[in-house]
Each structure stands twice: as C-alpha cells, then as structure tokens.
Design a protein around this motif. Structure first.
Motif, mmCIF file in Angstrom:
data_model
loop_
_atom_site.group_PDB
_atom_site.id
_atom_site.type_symbol
_atom_site.label_atom_id
_atom_site.label_comp_id
_atom_site.label_asym_id
_atom_site.label_seq_id
_atom_site.Cartn_x
_atom_site.Cartn_y
_atom_site.Cartn_z
ATOM 1 N N ARG A 242 -17.676 50.985 -26.050
ATOM 2 C CA ARG A 242 -18.496 52.189 -26.503
ATOM 3 C C ARG A 242 -19.583 51.846 -26.719
ATOM 4 O O ARG A 242 -20.648 52.380 -26.347
ATOM 5 C CB ARG A 242 -17.775 52.728 -27.380
ATOM 6 N N MET A 243 -20.020 50.686 -27.766
ATOM 7 C CA MET A 243 -21.164 50.333 -28.062
ATOM 8 C C MET A 243 -22.481 49.675 -26.991
ATOM 9 O O MET A 243 -23.353 49.824 -26.735
ATOM 10 C CB MET A 243 -21.299 49.423 -29.124
ATOM 11 N N MET A 244 -21.256 49.244 -25.714
ATOM 12 C CA MET A 244 -22.248 48.820 -24.735
ATOM 13 C C MET A 244 -22.433 49.889 -23.400
ATOM 14 O O MET A 244 -23.068 49.710 -22.321
ATOM 15 C CB MET A 244 -21.487 47.530 -24.013
ATOM 16 N N ASP A 245 -22.230 51.245 -23.943
ATOM 17 C CA ASP A 245 -22.290 52.467 -23.122
ATOM 18 C C ASP A 245 -21.247 52.549 -22.054
ATOM 19 O O ASP A 245 -21.422 53.372 -21.145
ATOM 20 C CB ASP A 245 -23.894 52.536 -22.410
ATOM 21 N N HIS A 246 -20.034 51.866 -22.145
ATOM 22 C CA HIS A 246 -18.976 51.974 -21.211
ATOM 23 C C HIS A 246 -18.075 53.108 -21.641
ATOM 24 O O HIS A 246 -16.868 52.938 -22.402
ATOM 25 C CB HIS A 246 -18.379 50.604 -20.925
ATOM 26 N N THR A 247 -18.506 54.170 -22.001
ATOM 27 C CA THR A 247 -17.763 55.082 -22.904
ATOM 28 C C THR A 247 -16.379 55.739 -22.297
ATOM 29 O O THR A 247 -15.550 55.559 -22.867
ATOM 30 C CB THR A 247 -18.792 56.347 -23.199
ATOM 31 N N GLU A 248 -16.694 56.027 -20.903
ATOM 32 C CA GLU A 248 -15.211 56.463 -20.236
ATOM 33 C C GLU A 248 -14.342 55.464 -20.377
ATOM 34 O O GLU A 248 -13.075 55.677 -20.536
ATOM 35 C CB GLU A 248 -15.552 56.604 -18.793
ATOM 36 N N GLU B 243 -10.651 55.855 -22.546
ATOM 37 C CA GLU B 243 -9.230 55.593 -21.792
ATOM 38 C C GLU B 243 -8.501 54.656 -22.596
ATOM 39 O O GLU B 243 -7.194 54.682 -22.778
ATOM 40 C CB GLU B 243 -9.627 55.165 -20.392
ATOM 41 N N MET B 244 -9.127 53.578 -22.812
ATOM 42 C CA MET B 244 -8.353 52.511 -23.772
ATOM 43 C C MET B 244 -7.807 53.073 -25.122
ATOM 44 O O MET B 244 -6.531 52.839 -25.178
ATOM 45 C CB MET B 244 -9.307 51.236 -23.960
ATOM 46 N N GLN B 245 -8.760 53.942 -25.623
ATOM 47 C CA GLN B 245 -8.373 54.300 -27.038
ATOM 48 C C GLN B 245 -7.081 55.491 -26.919
ATOM 49 O O GLN B 245 -6.263 55.642 -27.781
ATOM 50 C CB GLN B 245 -9.583 55.171 -27.799
ATOM 51 N N ARG B 246 -7.271 56.407 -25.835
ATOM 52 C CA ARG B 246 -6.262 57.279 -25.641
ATOM 53 C C ARG B 246 -4.965 56.545 -25.268
ATOM 54 O O ARG B 246 -3.951 57.062 -25.660
ATOM 55 C CB ARG B 246 -6.667 58.085 -24.398
ATOM 56 N N TYR C 6 -8.307 57.442 -33.897
ATOM 57 C CA TYR C 6 -8.802 58.742 -34.059
ATOM 58 C C TYR C 6 -10.239 58.919 -34.008
ATOM 59 O O TYR C 6 -10.990 59.399 -33.467
ATOM 60 C CB TYR C 6 -8.265 59.505 -35.235
ATOM 61 N N GLU C 7 -10.766 57.981 -34.892
ATOM 62 C CA GLU C 7 -12.241 57.980 -35.066
ATOM 63 C C GLU C 7 -12.962 57.314 -33.756
ATOM 64 O O GLU C 7 -14.172 58.038 -33.501
ATOM 65 C CB GLU C 7 -12.709 56.700 -36.183
ATOM 66 N N GLU C 8 -12.430 56.369 -33.124
ATOM 67 C CA GLU C 8 -13.066 55.841 -32.141
ATOM 68 C C GLU C 8 -13.034 57.049 -30.868
ATOM 69 O O GLU C 8 -13.977 57.144 -30.052
ATOM 70 C CB GLU C 8 -12.489 54.688 -31.302
ATOM 71 N N ILE C 9 -11.753 57.608 -30.744
ATOM 72 C CA ILE C 9 -11.831 58.826 -29.846
ATOM 73 C C ILE C 9 -12.795 59.904 -29.988
ATOM 74 O O ILE C 9 -13.572 60.431 -29.112
ATOM 75 C CB ILE C 9 -10.452 59.243 -29.797
ATOM 76 N N VAL D 32 -20.093 60.997 -27.708
ATOM 77 C CA VAL D 32 -21.341 60.529 -26.788
ATOM 78 C C VAL D 32 -21.246 61.493 -25.383
ATOM 79 O O VAL D 32 -22.152 61.578 -24.655
ATOM 80 C CB VAL D 32 -21.005 58.967 -26.456
ATOM 81 N N MET D 33 -20.119 61.927 -25.019
ATOM 82 C CA MET D 33 -19.885 62.403 -23.683
ATOM 83 C C MET D 33 -19.991 64.147 -23.930
ATOM 84 O O MET D 33 -19.911 64.693 -22.814
ATOM 85 C CB MET D 33 -18.275 62.420 -23.238
#
Length: 313
Positions: free
Chosen positions: A232-238, A242-245, A262-265, A271-272
């Motif tokens: 996420r910090m590298m802007d690979h948000t999607e 997916e990994m957090q879900r 939950y926080e990371e989701i 961001v999205m």
C-alpha cells in the motif's frame, strides 16, 4: 512455613506442602503466547509448585524471569520489578549459571524499556549480550542484540538487527536459527520507518517465506499483513487490498478478529476514494485496537481511527 535459608525462602515463595509430583519440567519458551501474556503468566504460575519441588535452582529462577516478562507485557511494571527483585536476591545468595544471569538481565531490561526507561534498559542488554556470547548461549545472544535494536536510536537500529541476524544465521542451535523470521520482520520495519519501502518489502517477503516453512498459520498471516501494508505504501493499493481482504477471510474462518487488518482495509479503501465503505472498517478497527495494550501509547492513531469511523458520533 518457609525456612529463611531454603530455596523457597530465597525466592520469597510459599507453597502449601511441597508435594507436587516430580515430572520432567517443560521448556519455558514453549509456553509463550505473546498475544495473551495474562494467560501465559497463569501457565507459568501453575509450574511453580513442580519447579519448587524439583529444587532445580536455574529452572526456578528462569521461570520467575518469564513471569516478570508476562507481567511487563501486561504493563504491570511494579509487579514485574518485584518479581525480578526476588530473582536478584536469589542470584546474590546462590551460584547461578550464565544462562540464568542472562535471562535476568534481559527481563529487567525489557521491563525498563516497556515502561519508557530506555537509558536504564540499554546497559542491561549489553551485559546480557556479552555474557550470552561468552557462554555460547546463541538463542539469548540473538534476543539481546535484537533488544538493542529496539532501544537504540533509528540510525543504529539497522546495525543491531543485522548483528542479531548474523548470530542467528551462523548458529548451530536450531532454536536460535528460528529467530530469523522475527529478525527479517524487524529489519523490514526498520527500513519501513526510514521509508525505504523496496528494502522493507524484500525483508517482509523473506519473513513470509520463513514463516510458511515453519507452518504456524498465525505467524504466516502476520507476515502477509506486513507485505500488504508495504505494498500500500508503494502505491500498489489494489494488490494490498486484495491481500488484506484475503486475511480478513482467514481470520474469520479461524474465529478471530484483527483490528490491524480492518485498519489496513480502511486505509486502502480511502486511497481508492471509497470513504463511505472505509468508515465502517475504521470503526471496526477502533473497536478492536482501542482494547489492545500494545497501542496504549499510540493515542493519536486511535483518535484518528475513532474520528474516521465516526465512533460515538
């Protein structure tokens, strides 16, 4: 009644009749559940009668150091120091082996560090490291070096974590080598805090690979969470979302809840541009993490979760 010169007397422990059956005493490190120090403390205390009955002085004193560690993790710092005071008095009255001394130094240092007294913790970790290396106690030598990385300023953390990793990788002791997973993780966070995200990702991926080899589902999920957060910090948000879900589903299947997931989701959704959906995740994160003693000093983080989740609003 406790006789002043007895083992029980030195340690300040009274037992009812000393009639516990003589059994092989278990490995103390195998009793640890770091996520539940209260339950761990209970298991250690249940060992006390058998440890006393064994008259195994090193085992008994080391057991008390681990009780103190469990107390410290519950932020019962005064209780932890009192437990360690009993160990210290016993060490002064009896010939202690090096491993027992190392454990005492480590746990006294840890309690100081957890209570915000890093300057008092640092020399204890140095002493523990020197003694552990001298006595070829690789497992605790790695522990001491890794604690030095925690108490030192950011610019020195990397060298201490690398020293700890070098000790672990070059040890013939399998128990010491198992530190590698934690050390890859620690190095990842050191790079992460310096915003060197590519280096952090490499270390977190090594940690994930190591934990998969070990096969502990909980540790695997934690390692995967670190990889996803870094993505996420590298802007690979999607990809991160997916990994957090996927982690959310794994925790659900195991009957567990993770406020960190939950926080990371919520952060990914924000961001999205999915603020409305993120709100519920922020609220769920606050509900879980506000109860986590490890975040007791991160009030700003908790307040942010509460605000974005509109908790109580």
């Amino acid at each position: 009644m406790v006789e002043p010169g007895s083992l029980q007397g030195w340690l300040g422990i009274a037992v009812s009749d000393g009639s516990a059956p003589k059994t092989k005493l278990p490995d103390l490190d195998s009793f640890w559940d770091y996520d539940h120090p209260d339950a761990t403390e209970g298991r250690f205390r249940e060992l006390l009668p058998a440890a006393l009955d064994s008259r195994d002085f090193p085992y008994l004193t080391q057991l008390l150091t681990q009780i103190a560690r469990a107390e410290g993790l519950q932020r019962k710092f005064q209780d932890a120091h009192k437990t360690l005071d009993r160990v210290e008095k016993a060490l002064l009255k009896a010939e202690a082996d090096d491993k027992t001394k190392v454990r005492y130094l480590l746990e006294r240092g840890r309690v100081f560090n957890s209570s915000g007294k890093r300057d008092e913790a640092r020399p204890l970790f140095i002493l523990a490291l020197d003694l552990a290396v001298k006595s070829k106690d690789d497992f605790n030598a790695v522990d001491a070096a890794h604690m030095m990385a925690i108490v030192e300023p950011t610019e020195k953390q990397l060298q201490w974590n690398l020293k700890a990793l070098d000790l672990a990788e070059n040890s013939a002791d399998e128990k010491a080598r198992k530190w590698k997973g934690s050390l890859y993780n620690n190095l990842g966070w050191t790079y992460f805090e310096q915003r060197q995200f590519e280096e952090a990702l490499l270390m977190f991926e090594k940690a994930l690979e190591f934990q998969r080899q070990q096969g502990d589902p909980n540790r695997i999920m934690i390692a995967k969470w670190c990889v996803a957060k870094t993505l996420r910090m590298m802007d690979h948000t999607e990809e991160a979302l997916e990994m957090q879900r996927d982690l959310y589903e794994q925790y659900q299947s195991a009957g567990k809840r993770s406020g960190y997931v939950y926080e990371e989701i919520a952060e990914c959704l924000t961001v999205m541009g999915e603020e409305q959906e993120a709100q519920g995740w922020f609220a769920a994160a606050y509900e879980e993490l506000s109860k986590d003693p490890r975040l007791a000093t991160e009030q700003d983080r908790l307040n942010r979760l509460k605000e974005l989740g509109r908790v109580g609003g």
